[in-house]
Motif scaffolding. Structure first.
Motif: not given
Length: 261
Positions: A48-58, A137-146
């Protein structure tokens, strides 16, 4: 459902349990609510502290992608489909592809063919499809970074949990029997943290990156195929060009299919 991934997680869990039994450790010590709270909630807080709310809820959606076994992702089948579309376009014209598109499930291929039918310029189609590809590709990268972030936080929180457990244990030095159990329980948090980090989160991140790589590779094949159809290239030429983008095993499979026709 990706059964192989589920088997991997279960195998990792069983290896810990069996290892403890072989070493003579009490498996019941794993049932430690305090350690679970520190690792699971602490890891969630770190994300939660590393990513914004939208990405956390995803995250639930990312997990569903992780465990879902995608169909119709065989690059050989994609090339065969593109070759068939090329035959139709050369025989009946590009407008004939509109009818074929009706039952098409691959949205990227469908969008590319729509632009070809609409008569867009090659460079314009190339730019639009490449932009869509880059964004995915950027969306996938963000998903893996979570999961990478979670995998980095969990082992450290395991150490934190062990320290908290030892603080509690040192407060009961008078009861030696209870002290031994509390020290053992203190290190369960470390075990939880390492397991969550290196058996679950980091491997999940790697699996997402691999899935992304395969999907992006297929999209690049589709992009080249769509541009080849627009250029009016013959199916054999298209197959030869697209086969150079395949792995050796898939290339051999495509060649075998061609010989069987």
């Amino acid at each position: 459902m990706d059964i192989f991934l589920i088997i991997g997680v279960i195998t990792g869990l069983l290896s810990v349990i069996v290892g403890m039994i072989v070493k003579g450790a009490n498996v019941a010590v794993l049932l430690n609510p305090a350690a679970a709270i520190i690792i699971l909630i602490g890891t969630a807080a770190a994300v939660m502290n590393s990513f914004p709310k939208k990405e956390f809820l995803n995250i639930p959606k990312i997990i569903s992608v992780l465990f879902k076994e995608r169909e119709n992702d065989d690059p050989v089948d994609i090339i065969e489909q593109i070759a068939d579309l090329s035959k139709t376009a050369r025989k009946d014209g590009l407008l004939s592809l509109e009818h074929v598109m009706q039952g098409m499930e691959n949205k990227f291929l469908k969008n590319g063919l729509r632009m070809v039918i609409d008569g867009m310029e090659r460079d314009h189609i190339d730019e639009i499809l490449n932009t869509e590809l880059d964004n995915m590709e950027e969306r996938h990268r963000l998903g893996a970074s979570v999961f990478t972030a979670a995998g980095g936080a969990a082992p450290t929180l395991g150490v934190l949990g062990a320290v908290i457990g030892l603080i509690g244990a040192l407060g009961n030095l008078n009861d030696t029997e209870k002290l031994g159990h509390m020290i053992a329980a203190a290190f369960v948090a470390t075990l939880y943290g390492i397991f969550v980090g290196y058996v679950v989160c980091h491997p999940f991140a790697s699996r997402l990156k691999r899935k992304s790589h395969e999907e992006i590779s297929n999209m690049r094949i589709i992009l080249e195929g769509v541009l080849s159809i627009q250029a009016g290239e013959n199916p054999t030429s298209i197959k030869m060009k697209l086969s150079s983008m395949l792995k050796p095993n898939d290339r051999a499979k495509l060649e075998g299919n061609s010989k069987g026709e």
